[in-house]
Write an enzyme that holds these catalytic residues in place. Structure first.
Site, PDB file in Angstrom:
ATOM      1  N   ASP A   1      -1.097  -6.239  -0.056  1.00  0.00           N
ATOM      2  CA  ASP A   1      -1.308  -5.531   1.173  1.00  0.00           C
ATOM      3  C   ASP A   1      -2.863  -5.540   1.504  1.00  0.00           C
ATOM      4  O   ASP A   1      -3.481  -4.973   0.393  1.00  0.00           O
ATOM      5  CB  ASP A   1      -0.725  -4.081   1.249  1.00  0.00           C
ATOM      6  CG  ASP A   1       0.547  -4.078   2.016  1.00  0.00           C
ATOM      7  OD1 ASP A   1       0.895  -5.192   2.780  1.00  0.00           O
ATOM      8  OD2 ASP A   1       1.379  -3.102   1.830  1.00  0.00           O
TER       9      ASP A   1
ATOM     10  N   GLU B   1       9.505  -4.438  10.122  1.00  0.00           N
ATOM     11  CA  GLU B   1       9.979  -2.983   9.530  1.00  0.00           C
ATOM     12  C   GLU B   1      10.583  -1.882  10.741  1.00  0.00           C
ATOM     13  O   GLU B   1      10.052  -1.873  11.757  1.00  0.00           O
ATOM     14  CB  GLU B   1       8.942  -2.396   8.995  1.00  0.00           C
ATOM     15  CG  GLU B   1       9.353  -0.958   8.220  1.00  0.00           C
ATOM     16  CD  GLU B   1       8.309  -0.445   7.446  1.00  0.00           C
ATOM     17  OE1 GLU B   1       7.016  -0.911   7.259  1.00  0.00           O
ATOM     18  OE2 GLU B   1       8.320   0.753   6.724  1.00  0.00           O
TER      19      GLU B   1
ATOM     20  N   ASP C   1       0.794  -1.251   0.100  1.00  0.00           N
ATOM     21  CA  ASP C   1      -0.252  -0.062   0.090  1.00  0.00           C
ATOM     22  C   ASP C   1       0.844   1.413   0.088  1.00  0.00           C
ATOM     23  O   ASP C   1       0.414   2.349  -0.101  1.00  0.00           O
ATOM     24  CB  ASP C   1      -0.952  -0.101   1.096  1.00  0.00           C
ATOM     25  CG  ASP C   1      -0.325  -0.314   2.476  1.00  0.00           C
ATOM     26  OD1 ASP C   1       0.785  -0.165   2.722  1.00  0.00           O
ATOM     27  OD2 ASP C   1      -1.181  -0.075   3.500  1.00  0.00           O
ATOM     28  N   SER C   2       2.368   1.044  -0.061  1.00  0.00           N
ATOM     29  CA  SER C   2       3.123   2.014  -0.107  1.00  0.00           C
ATOM     30  C   SER C   2       2.875   2.896  -1.694  1.00  0.00           C
ATOM     31  O   SER C   2       3.252   3.902  -2.042  1.00  0.00           O
ATOM     32  CB  SER C   2       4.652   1.666  -0.316  1.00  0.00           C
ATOM     33  OG  SER C   2       4.812   0.620  -0.987  1.00  0.00           O
TER      34      SER C   2
ATOM     35  N   LYS D   1      -1.167  -9.308   3.188  1.00  0.00           N
ATOM     36  CA  LYS D   1      -0.517  -8.742   4.369  1.00  0.00           C
ATOM     37  C   LYS D   1      -1.076  -7.934   5.127  1.00  0.00           C
ATOM     38  O   LYS D   1      -1.901  -7.092   4.411  1.00  0.00           O
ATOM     39  CB  LYS D   1       0.951  -8.253   3.850  1.00  0.00           C
ATOM     40  CG  LYS D   1       1.735  -7.677   4.970  1.00  0.00           C
ATOM     41  CD  LYS D   1       3.178  -7.476   4.592  1.00  0.00           C
ATOM     42  CE  LYS D   1       3.507  -5.924   3.734  1.00  0.00           C
ATOM     43  NZ  LYS D   1       3.060  -4.861   4.594  1.00  0.00           N
TER      44      LYS D   1
ATOM     45  N   GLU E   1      -1.190  -5.336   8.994  1.00  0.00           N
ATOM     46  CA  GLU E   1      -0.323  -4.915   9.943  1.00  0.00           C
ATOM     47  C   GLU E   1      -0.664  -5.145  11.208  1.00  0.00           C
ATOM     48  O   GLU E   1      -1.806  -5.217  11.541  1.00  0.00           O
ATOM     49  CB  GLU E   1      -0.083  -3.463   9.584  1.00  0.00           C
ATOM     50  CG  GLU E   1       0.470  -2.969   8.221  1.00  0.00           C
ATOM     51  CD  GLU E   1       0.740  -1.638   8.172  1.00  0.00           C
ATOM     52  OE1 GLU E   1       0.576  -0.752   9.195  1.00  0.00           O
ATOM     53  OE2 GLU E   1       1.105  -1.220   6.871  1.00  0.00           O
TER      54      GLU E   1
END
Ligand code: KIV
Length: 270
Positions: A90, A188, A51-52, A119, A121
Site C-alpha cells: 500500500d 471494498e 496500511d491496515s 496499491k 486508493e
C-alpha cells in the site's frame, strides 16, 4: 489441509490469466516474514502489505498516520517470507498527493520494500498518478469503494455505491483505472450486485473485500480472519480459526473457501 504444490511465482500477468480462466484469486494481508511464509505456503496468490497495519499492528484509530518508511519496512520483511505469492504494498495517506511524490514513493516501496506492485486508493482523482507510476514500469493496483484513507471525509467505515449516482461513479473509476494501466483493483464494501457489474465491466482482476462472491478474487485483513483483531470483526470477514487447529490450517481453509467459491457467503456480503 493441502499445502501449495505449485511454486511458480505469481505475477500481474498471472493474475490476469486467472481472471480469464475463471480461477479465483486468494489474497490476505501480512506485515512480517513469519506470517508471509505461512500465507505463501498455504497457497495465497497475492500478499498485501496493507496500511491496515496502522490499526492492527500499531493500534492506531485509522490508517491515516502510517508513513512511507513504515510501509517500506514492513514490505521488506514480508518479502523475506515469500517465494510464490505476488507482493503488493500500500501507498499510505498523502504519499501520492502529487505526481512527483507518487512516483518517488512508489519507487521507494519497490526498491527498499521489494514490492512487486503498489496499491493506491481512488479513481479518476488519482488517475494521473497511476499513469505516471505505470509509465515507470511499476505495476499498480487500484482501490475503489470504501477508501479507508478518506475515513475522515466519509464520516466512518460505511458501505459505498448504494445510490445509482455513486454506483455509476465507481464503475467509471474502474474503467479509468484500467485505461490508465492498472493491473488489478481492490473493491471494498460495495453491494454485491454492483461488484458483479464492475467485475464484468473491466478486463483486469477485481479483488473484493465486502463486495460479494462475483469478484475475481477475495482479500481479507489476516488479523480479522485469524480472530486476532481487537474489537468487533467486520461483517464481511469470517473467523477461520474457529474450525482450524492452527494458523496454517485456518489460512489453507480460507484459500480453499475462496477457490471453491464458498467464501464469501451471503452473510458476509451487502
Ligand atoms: O490496508 C489494507 O489492509 C487494505 C485491505 C483492506 C484491502 O487495503
Amino acid at each position: 489441509m493441502s499445502q501449495q504444490s505449485n511454486t511458480k511465482q505469481v505475477t500481474n500477468v498471472e493474475l490476469l490469466a486467472m481472471k480469464q480462466r475463471g480461477e479465483k484469486i486468494a489474497s490476505l494481508t501480512a506485515y512480517d516474514a513469519s506470517f508471509a511464509h505461512i500465507l505463501d505456503h498455504a497457497g495465497v496468490d497475492m500478499v498485501l502489505v496493507g496500511d491496515s497495519l496502522g490499526m492492527v499492528v500499531q493500534g492506531q484509530a485509522s490508517t491515516v498516520p502510517v508513513t512511507v518508511d513504515e510501509m517500506a519496512y514492513h514490505s521488506k520483511i514480508v518479502a523475506r517470507g515469500l517465494t510464490r505469492a505476488l507482493l503488493v504494498t500500500d501507498m499510505p495517506f498523502m504519499s501520492y498527493s502529487n505526481i512527483n511524490a507518487a512516483v518517488t514513493n512508489a519507487a521507494k516501496l519497490m526498491q527498499q520494500g521489494h514490492a512487486q506492485m503498489v496499491k493506491l486508493e481512488g479513481g479518476q482523482k488519482v488517475i494521473e498518478c497511476v499513469k505516471h507510476i505505470v509509465d515507470q514500469g511499476i505495476p499498480v493496483c487500484g482501490h475503489l469503494g470504501l477508501l479507508p484513507q478518506s475515513v475522515n471525509q466519509l464520516g466512518g467505515y460505511r458501505v459505498q455505491g448504494t445510490s445509482e449516482a455513486q454506483a455509476q461513479l465507481i464503475i467509471e473509476d474502474a474503467k479509468c483505472l484500467q485505461q490508465a494501466g492498472a493491473s488489478a483493483i481492490v473493491l471494498e464494501c460495495v453491494p454485491a450486485a454492483l461488484a458483479k457489474k464492475i467485475t464484468a465491466a473491466v478486463n483486469i482482476p477485481i479483488i473484493g473485500i465486502g463486495a460479494g462472491i462475483a469478484c475475481d478474487g477475495q482479500v481479507l485483513v489476516s488479523y480479522d480472519m485469524l480472530d486476532i483483531t481487537v474489537g468487533k470483526r467486520p461483517k464481511f470477514s469470517k473467523n477461520f480459526m474457529l474450525e482450524a487447529g492452527n494458523i496454517s490450517d485456518a489460512v489453507s481453509a480460507y484459500v480453499n473457501a475462496v477457490k471453491s467459491k464458498q467464501f464469501p457467503a451471503a452473510e458476509h456480503s451487502f
